[in-house]
Design a protein around this motif. Sequence first.
Motif, PDB file in Angstrom:
ATOM      1  N   MET A   1       6.519 -64.409 -19.479  1.00 53.47           N
ATOM      2  CA  MET A   1       5.615 -65.600 -19.269  1.00 53.47           C
ATOM      3  C   MET A   1       4.069 -64.603 -19.118  1.00 53.47           C
ATOM      4  O   MET A   1       3.994 -64.008 -18.073  1.00 53.47           O
ATOM      5  CB  MET A   1       6.087 -66.171 -18.410  1.00 53.47           C
ATOM      6  CG  MET A   1       4.881 -67.551 -18.361  1.00 53.47           C
ATOM      7  SD  MET A   1       5.237 -68.629 -19.590  1.00 53.47           S
ATOM      8  CE  MET A   1       6.858 -69.019 -19.815  1.00 53.47           C
ATOM      9  N   CYS A 167       6.046 -64.237  -9.429  1.00 55.68           N
ATOM     10  CA  CYS A 167       5.045 -64.272  -9.930  1.00 55.68           C
ATOM     11  C   CYS A 167       3.574 -64.310  -9.280  1.00 55.68           C
ATOM     12  O   CYS A 167       3.156 -65.514  -8.706  1.00 55.68           O
ATOM     13  CB  CYS A 167       4.796 -65.636 -10.975  1.00 55.68           C
ATOM     14  SG  CYS A 167       6.115 -65.273 -12.400  1.00 55.68           S
ATOM     15  N   ASP A 194       7.821 -60.434 -11.606  1.00 59.24           N
ATOM     16  CA  ASP A 194       6.304 -60.416 -11.588  1.00 59.24           C
ATOM     17  C   ASP A 194       5.944 -60.125 -10.140  1.00 59.24           C
ATOM     18  O   ASP A 194       5.105 -60.946  -9.573  1.00 59.24           O
ATOM     19  CB  ASP A 194       5.993 -61.711 -12.094  1.00 59.24           C
ATOM     20  CG  ASP A 194       6.255 -61.676 -13.697  1.00 59.24           C
ATOM     21  OD1 ASP A 194       6.884 -60.653 -14.191  1.00 59.24           O
ATOM     22  OD2 ASP A 194       5.862 -62.784 -14.447  1.00 59.24           O
ATOM     23  N   TYR A 197       1.297 -57.626 -11.582  1.00 57.68           N
ATOM     24  CA  TYR A 197       0.986 -57.443 -13.068  1.00 57.68           C
ATOM     25  C   TYR A 197       0.394 -56.363 -13.396  1.00 57.68           C
ATOM     26  O   TYR A 197      -0.589 -55.811 -12.600  1.00 57.68           O
ATOM     27  CB  TYR A 197       0.211 -58.765 -13.271  1.00 57.68           C
ATOM     28  CG  TYR A 197       0.960 -59.939 -13.123  1.00 57.68           C
ATOM     29  CD1 TYR A 197       1.263 -60.625 -14.212  1.00 57.68           C
ATOM     30  CD2 TYR A 197       1.083 -60.491 -12.092  1.00 57.68           C
ATOM     31  CE1 TYR A 197       1.909 -61.870 -14.195  1.00 57.68           C
ATOM     32  CE2 TYR A 197       2.051 -61.808 -11.937  1.00 57.68           C
ATOM     33  CZ  TYR A 197       2.429 -62.440 -13.105  1.00 57.68           C
ATOM     34  OH  TYR A 197       3.212 -63.578 -13.069  1.00 57.68           O
ATOM     35  N   HIS A 249       6.511 -58.358 -16.012  1.00 56.75           N
ATOM     36  CA  HIS A 249       5.164 -57.790 -15.600  1.00 56.75           C
ATOM     37  C   HIS A 249       5.322 -56.397 -14.695  1.00 56.75           C
ATOM     38  O   HIS A 249       4.314 -55.657 -14.774  1.00 56.75           O
ATOM     39  CB  HIS A 249       4.430 -58.799 -15.095  1.00 56.75           C
ATOM     40  CG  HIS A 249       3.852 -59.813 -15.921  1.00 56.75           C
ATOM     41  ND1 HIS A 249       2.739 -59.333 -17.015  1.00 56.75           N
ATOM     42  CD2 HIS A 249       4.220 -60.927 -16.133  1.00 56.75           C
ATOM     43  CE1 HIS A 249       2.661 -60.419 -17.924  1.00 56.75           C
ATOM     44  NE2 HIS A 249       3.451 -61.491 -17.293  1.00 56.75           N
ATOM     45  N   ASP A 426       9.265 -67.203 -13.470  1.00 50.30           N
ATOM     46  CA  ASP A 426       8.721 -66.724 -14.775  1.00 50.30           C
ATOM     47  C   ASP A 426       7.696 -67.883 -15.191  1.00 50.30           C
ATOM     48  O   ASP A 426       6.573 -67.387 -15.881  1.00 50.30           O
ATOM     49  CB  ASP A 426       9.706 -66.472 -15.809  1.00 50.30           C
ATOM     50  CG  ASP A 426       8.985 -66.009 -17.176  1.00 50.30           C
ATOM     51  OD1 ASP A 426       8.135 -65.039 -17.153  1.00 50.30           O
ATOM     52  OD2 ASP A 426       9.205 -66.852 -18.054  1.00 50.30           O
ATOM     53  N   HIS A 428       5.748 -70.231 -13.854  1.00 52.35           N
ATOM     54  CA  HIS A 428       4.794 -70.440 -13.108  1.00 52.35           C
ATOM     55  C   HIS A 428       4.528 -72.065 -12.746  1.00 52.35           C
ATOM     56  O   HIS A 428       3.095 -72.393 -12.771  1.00 52.35           O
ATOM     57  CB  HIS A 428       3.179 -69.829 -13.700  1.00 52.35           C
ATOM     58  CG  HIS A 428       3.236 -68.421 -14.112  1.00 52.35           C
ATOM     59  ND1 HIS A 428       2.259 -67.956 -14.772  1.00 52.35           N
ATOM     60  CD2 HIS A 428       4.281 -67.414 -13.855  1.00 52.35           C
ATOM     61  CE1 HIS A 428       2.613 -66.635 -14.931  1.00 52.35           C
ATOM     62  NE2 HIS A 428       3.830 -66.452 -14.384  1.00 52.35           N
ATOM     63  N   SER A 458       0.112 -67.063  -9.682  1.00 51.15           N
ATOM     64  CA  SER A 458      -0.100 -66.689 -11.340  1.00 51.15           C
ATOM     65  C   SER A 458      -0.254 -68.246 -11.793  1.00 51.15           C
ATOM     66  O   SER A 458       0.229 -69.203 -11.545  1.00 51.15           O
ATOM     67  CB  SER A 458       0.987 -66.117 -11.907  1.00 51.15           C
ATOM     68  OG  SER A 458       1.274 -64.959 -11.341  1.00 51.15           O
TER      69      SER A 458
HETATM   70 FE    FE Z   1       4.740 -64.347 -14.199  1.00 51.60          FE
END
Ligand code: FE
Length: 530
Positions: A1, A167, A194, A197, A249, A426, A428, A458
């Motif tokens: 994502m 994330c 994540d 990033y 990521h 993933d 968000h 994110s």
């Molecule tokens: Fe993410």
Amino acid sequence: MQNDWRDPRLDRRAFLAGGAGALALSGCQTAPAAEPGAAEPAAHRPKLGYLFALGVASGEPLPDGVVLWTRLAPDPLNGGGMGPAPVPVRWEVADDEAMRRVVRRGTVLAHAAWAHALHVEVRGLAPDRIYWYRFSARGEASPVGRTRTAPAPAARPARLGFAVASCQDFQNGYYSAYRHMAREDIAFVLHLGDYIYEYAGNPARTRPHLGGETVTLADYRNRYAQYRTDPDLQAAHAAFPWLAVPDDHEVENDYADDQSEKRTPRAEFLRRRAAAYRAYYEHMPLRPAMAPRGAAIPLYRRRRFGTLVDLFLLDERQYRSDQACPGPRWGGQVVNPDKCAELADPRRTMLGAAQERWLSQGTARATGRWTVLGQQLLMASLIQPMQSGELGVWTDGWDGYPAARLRLANHLVAARVPNPVVLGGDIHSFWVTDIKRDYRDPRAPAIASEFVATSITSSGVPQVIVEAGMKLPYIKFAATRRHGYLRCTVTPRLWRTDLQTVDTIARPDARLATLKSFVVEAGRPGPQPL
Ligand code: FE
Ligand code: CA
């Protein structure tokens, strides 16, 4: 994502020309890249010269031990600043916060080959106990961290609390969520990917990444170091042991096994993956046995918390089949499943044959009251509107691997796996769902319960996708444009998940609130609102 839904990199015509026909909602956006070195955040310069500028961490709690982590890095954003020589580092574990009653101690060497990172495997501790620890080297002492061992295998804990995070795009905002998490009454943190990033610094963002897109080992090390200079993230690491698995990521958006979304040649992409996995290991409190060998890192594993929770941590990137029906890029996109026959191919895998076998065999003999799958993605089907008026699915998620998802669901039922709960990230945004075998059959029963954590920072999916999802009968709740984490409180009879949210990521001083709470009763799959 992808990390930012607002800044399409591909324009819509290019995207549609690829045959996807999706709204530019759920596809392929990334933030525009800045020139390397263009971004220079002012507020997050660590104190130069302090050996322990990246803080301390612990992880992988066992009934008799934990892993203690630190990395010597007096110049963390520029390679660490340590030079080539190995450095002896003393570590101590105490059963009091003042570090007076030391129960274990030792000295280890920090090596330049591993960025002077340490992964000390401490054993011989008592089960289900809080301990404190610190490091010292060259006359400097680290901050004191707190950790906790897991309950004994036969113990019957009355309660187990933990948080679920994912994330944390540093560029997008501040980590207040972690400051609040550090104060929760929990035993550990589950991080589902994540953690960094890879994108280049963008001076238009709240706190830009340093440098360009991460490709080399030096790039990834500096990126982790930038994230780890954050005081709130350091506080959450210092407060609890973590169990972490990466998603995409940590290497590159939407990669699948040895396939880059940018069609990078395989050998070149595997060199990048090796650098990325090495830096991940160097910065996470993982066991030394989990150190990567080249482009391979052993990540899937099982952790038990007495007879209460049997946790299976899954790796959904390293062994998966390529995304089906690729468009102009090879990552995920929204496709109409009726126009992508490849989707249903039973040979397509999310976990790879070896991990799938390990999961089937392990869960068939699961010994906990609750069987938890800690994995990266939303598992329930999310049918989403496409610009063409058709309905589509996102090919990078479990919807892109329906045969593998059905194999897993069938197994959970056939093997009578006790009280399965799926945890993910993933996307968000928060998702609370019934896991079913057939998402098209409204009468198909819930066979497991799912909670997906929103991002720490994110950017979330568009509201239109959430609204479409909320109309699906097996989706109990969804919310985007919220940042935070899940707080799970598990007892033998009841599982409770609180959706913890911060009121802003634009400032570092956000307040925390509980957006909504759900419970699952043992023996009755499916989350219910509290
Ligand atoms: Fe993410
Ligand atoms: Ca992801």
